[in-house]
Design an enzyme around this catalytic site. Structure first.
Site, short mmCIF file in Angstrom:
data_model
loop_
_atom_site.label_atom_id
_atom_site.label_comp_id
_atom_site.label_asym_id
_atom_site.label_seq_id
_atom_site.Cartn_x
_atom_site.Cartn_y
_atom_site.Cartn_z
CG HIS A 103 -0.26 -0.33 2.52
ND1 HIS A 103 -0.03 -1.25 3.03
CD2 HIS A 103 0.36 1.15 3.35
CE1 HIS A 103 0.27 -1.10 4.19
NE2 HIS A 103 1.04 0.48 4.68
NE ARG B 4 10.59 3.77 4.73
CZ ARG B 4 11.56 4.06 5.72
NH1 ARG B 4 13.13 3.99 5.71
NH2 ARG B 4 11.42 5.44 7.11
O1 F6P Z 1 7.76 4.72 5.27
P1 F6P Z 1 7.21 5.57 5.81
O2 F6P Z 1 6.30 6.55 4.18
O3 F6P Z 1 7.28 7.33 6.05
O4 F6P Z 1 5.45 5.36 6.16
C1 F6P Z 1 5.77 4.89 7.55
C2 F6P Z 1 4.06 4.55 7.90
O5 F6P Z 1 2.86 4.28 7.04
C3 F6P Z 1 2.31 3.50 7.50
O6 F6P Z 1 2.06 2.63 7.62
C4 F6P Z 1 0.57 3.67 7.43
O7 F6P Z 1 0.82 2.93 5.87
C5 F6P Z 1 1.39 4.11 8.98
O8 F6P Z 1 1.64 2.98 10.19
C6 F6P Z 1 3.69 4.61 9.22
O9 F6P Z 1 4.41 5.43 10.13
#
Ligand code: F6P
Length: 270
Positions: free
Chosen positions: A135, A155
């Site tokens: 997502h 990620r």
């Molecule tokens: O890695 P990024 O882009 O900072 O996203 C992390 C964030 O995404 C989320 O999982 C929401 O999708 C949050 O709970 C989390 O803090």
């Protein structure tokens, strides 16, 4: 008592937060966390405000996190959209199934962003995101996120930002599948709605007085998150932008015209 908050800087956050929140000057804040109290450590509630896209990401489930030596820290999450600027979207699951090799190649060249299913959103849209669902939250979005209390995010792609990627871990837990349409809906502006019924937590939207079926669904400690109007928890007032722990639902009063979210963990065997 409202829970203490933590403001979290994010490259995709906002320089100015909507009221009632206020970030420290000069910082780009993406998330406001309500510190999970020791009496209810299973759930984490966050407000998320974006000015750019979040990473394309995935979270493990409890078993996968444990198998990776990280403890039972799986992360299922859900989002209630409270603010959507024109063109705001959420990317959830894939348009068509894809295997691990194709997912890896798409993450490496960035095309994974375009393989996600992007939804135009408006306030009131609700999404449940099972662990394993790839997502990405888009730009110009405000959401309330209720999640298992875990900080494990893998990620796959980060639009070239200089943050760590976790490709192998992500591919190991990601499902290359579309999101189940039964897990998303538009919640009416008025009325009470059961939004989540396990497996990890229950979540209800309450509009006005607490109906009997909501009482039956939350039988222990719970979190109260007012969206509009005031709630009372054991005599203390809780307002929008706050989140409070209640020992039991009988301690919660909903003031006239108030709307709130109520969340409680589901314990295995419950
Ligand atoms: O890695 P990024 O882009 O900072 O996203 C992390 C964030 O995404 C989320 O999982 C929401 O999708 C949050 O709970 C989390 O803090």
């Amino acid at each position: 008592m409202p829970l203490p908050t933590i403001t979290v800087e994010k490259p995709w956050g906002r320089d100015i937060l909507p009221a009632p929140f206020q970030g420290p000057p000069g910082q780009r804040i993406g998330e406001i966390w309500f510190e999970p109290p020791p009496e209810l450590p299973e759930l984490l509630v966050k407000y998320i405000f974006t000015s750019e896209k979040l990473s394309v990401q995935v979270h493990p489930d409890d078993d996968q996190a444990e198998a990776a030596g990280l403890g039972r820290q799986g992360k299922e999450e859900c989002w209630l959209v409270i603010d959507a600027q024109p063109g705001a979207q959420l990317g959830v699951g894939f348009d068509v199934p894809l295997d691990a090799e194709a997912m890896r190649a798409a993450a490496l060249d960035g095309s994974i962003e375009h393989l996600l299913t992007w939804h135009d959103i408006a306030p009131g849209d609700f999404f449940y995101i099972p662990a394993g669902t790839v997502h990405a939250i888009g730009a110009g979005v405000g959401i309330i996120e209720i999640q298992q209390n875990s900080a494990i995010t893998y990620r796959l792609f980060d639009y070239g930002r200089p943050r760590e990627l976790h490709l192998d871990a992500a591919i190991a837990v990601a499902r290359g599948m579309p999101h189940d349409p039964a897990l998303r809906r538009r919640v009416p502006c008025n009325g009470t709605a059961a939004l989540v019924d396990g497996p990890h937590f229950r979540l209800d939207l309450v509009d006005g007085q607490l109906p009997a079926n909501v009482r039956g669904r939350h039988d222990g400690k719970l979190l109260v998150i007012p969206l509009a109007g005031l709630a009372g928890v054991a005599g203390a007032s809780v307002q929008p932008g706050q989140c409070a722990l209640a020992d039991r639902l009988d301690d919660v009063d909903v003031c006239d015209g108030a709307r709130l979210l109520i969340a409680s963990p589901v314990h295995s065997g419950a």
